[in-house]
Design an enzyme around this catalytic site. Sequence first.
Site, short mmCIF file in Angstrom:
data_model
loop_
_atom_site.label_atom_id
_atom_site.label_comp_id
_atom_site.label_asym_id
_atom_site.label_seq_id
_atom_site.Cartn_x
_atom_site.Cartn_y
_atom_site.Cartn_z
N CYS A 98 50.67 -21.92 -12.56
CA CYS A 98 51.93 -22.51 -12.09
C CYS A 98 52.24 -23.85 -12.75
O CYS A 98 53.36 -24.34 -12.68
CB CYS A 98 51.92 -22.66 -10.57
N HIS A 135 53.53 -38.33 -0.45
CA HIS A 135 53.81 -36.96 -0.88
C HIS A 135 52.74 -36.46 -1.86
O HIS A 135 52.39 -37.15 -2.82
CB HIS A 135 55.18 -36.94 -1.57
N HIS A 138 53.32 -29.20 -2.54
CA HIS A 138 53.77 -28.17 -1.59
C HIS A 138 52.67 -27.14 -1.36
O HIS A 138 51.78 -26.97 -2.19
CB HIS A 138 55.04 -27.49 -2.11
N ASP A 142 50.99 -17.72 -1.43
CA ASP A 142 50.84 -16.68 -2.45
C ASP A 142 49.58 -16.87 -3.29
O ASP A 142 49.52 -16.43 -4.44
CB ASP A 142 52.08 -16.66 -3.36
N ARG A 150 47.96 -21.60 -1.58
CA ARG A 150 48.04 -22.33 -2.85
C ARG A 150 48.61 -23.72 -2.57
O ARG A 150 49.80 -23.87 -2.35
CB ARG A 150 48.91 -21.57 -3.84
N CYS A 152 49.76 -26.71 -4.11
CA CYS A 152 50.26 -27.07 -5.43
C CYS A 152 50.45 -28.59 -5.44
O CYS A 152 51.32 -29.11 -4.74
CB CYS A 152 51.58 -26.32 -5.63
#
Length: 163
Positions: A98, A135, A138, A142, A150, A152
């Site tokens: 990704c 932050h 996310h 999946d 996951r 990310c």
Amino acid sequence: MKKLVLFSVVLMFISYTGKGQNKTIKKNTMNDTSPTVNHTEEEWKKILTPEQYHVLREKGTDLPFTGKYYLNKEKGVYHCAACGNELFTSDMKFDSSCGWPSFDKEIAGGKIKKQVDRSLGMVRTEILCAKCGSHLGHLFDDGPTLTGLRYCVNSTSVDFKGK
Ligand code: FE
């Protein structure tokens, strides 16, 4: 009559497991904790680099395939780059195509806060450091490993400390 009783029992079972499942998903994916490390945004600007401030405090995103930890395979621990909170170990990291460092679980203990993110016309689960509210990235469901998750994560949001 027997059929009616059986039907009622099946119905009760379905509604019971359904409720339990919802509760579990909600508990595991959404939590509401207040940060314990609190700085004003002016203070964060002095503590962080401009790039870190943008990603961690303004919910920015690293360009894909560019982050310093995307391909990192060293053994160690990933900490929040803003407050040092331990978030992930290298054992939780997996090869993801990704473009961002990806983890299939988090270090236990409620270190990561999840909240709904409706920006950019999508509904996603944002992950934030539970200690300082910064932050991180996310969370998606999946993932290719057994957890199906996951995480990310922006390389800019974390500091890696090797063993
Ligand atoms: Fe933090």
